[in-house]
Design a protein around this motif. Structure first.
Motif, PDB file in Angstrom:
ATOM      1  N   HIS A  37     -73.919  63.819   0.470  1.00 25.59           N
ATOM      2  CA  HIS A  37     -75.249  63.864   1.077  1.00 25.59           C
ATOM      3  C   HIS A  37     -75.918  62.494   0.973  1.00 25.59           C
ATOM      4  N   GLN A  40     -74.195  60.048   3.406  1.00 25.29           N
ATOM      5  CA  GLN A  40     -74.443  60.353   4.817  1.00 25.29           C
ATOM      6  C   GLN A  40     -75.880  60.089   5.227  1.00 25.29           C
ATOM      7  N   ILE A  41     -76.831  60.383   4.351  1.00 27.48           N
ATOM      8  CA  ILE A  41     -78.249  60.241   4.695  1.00 27.48           C
ATOM      9  C   ILE A  41     -78.755  58.813   4.507  1.00 27.48           C
ATOM     10  N   PRO A  44     -75.272  55.660   5.855  1.00 31.97           N
ATOM     11  CA  PRO A  44     -74.333  56.079   6.901  1.00 31.97           C
ATOM     12  C   PRO A  44     -73.458  54.911   7.355  1.00 31.97           C
ATOM     13  N   GLY A  45     -72.180  55.196   7.511  1.00 30.48           N
ATOM     14  CA  GLY A  45     -71.240  54.183   7.984  1.00 30.48           C
ATOM     15  C   GLY A  45     -70.746  53.233   6.918  1.00 30.48           C
TER      16      GLY A  45
END
Length: 139
Positions: A37, A40-41, A44-45
């Motif tokens: 989480h 991703q939040i 990202p990348g």
């Protein structure tokens, strides 16, 4: 997880390291869900590999997780070319036992760890590490 916030300076530090091509791995006591989480939040990348979580055995303060990262990267010096950044005595001890440089992310709950023999140096925010790296790491 909805209330999860990144540590101050996290994004700036990761961008600094990424631009310079520094490989990044994670060795954490957290579970997979909160780690994924956060990535991703807030990142990202960004690439972190390998990611060592609570399920890895043996856990910190054993250096096995850090040494697993070194081995995955093909490092022949074990952990000597790595920096372990963490906020607990277990992080500092695992890094020290693995042969890494150790950096404590200081907070009001871990002030006693600043003086521990396994702590190389301490910072107040993650992006404080940028200045340390620019000047040359000396613990």
């Amino acid at each position: 997880m909805l209330l999860q916030e990144p540590q101050p300076g996290l994004v700036e530090l990761i961008e600094y390291l990424e631009v310079r091509g520094v490989r990044m791995g994670l060795c954490t006591r957290n579970f997979d869900g909160p780690v994924m989480h956060l990535l991703q939040i807030f990142l990202p990348g960004k690439t972190f590999a390998p990611i060592i979580t609570r399920e890895f055995r043996p856990p910190k303060p054993d250096p096995a997780g850090i040494l697993h990262i070194a081995e995955a990267w093909g490092l022949e010096d074990r952990g000597e070319g790595l920096i372990m950044v963490g906020d607990s005595i277990d992080d500092m001890m695992a890094g020290h036992k693995a042969g890494t440089a150790t950096v404590l992310l200081a907070n009001e709950s871990n002030t006693e760890v600043k003086e521990h023999e396994s702590t190389g140096l301490w910072i107040d925010r993650l992006d404080d590490l940028i200045g340390v790296l620019e000047r040359g790491f000396e613990a």
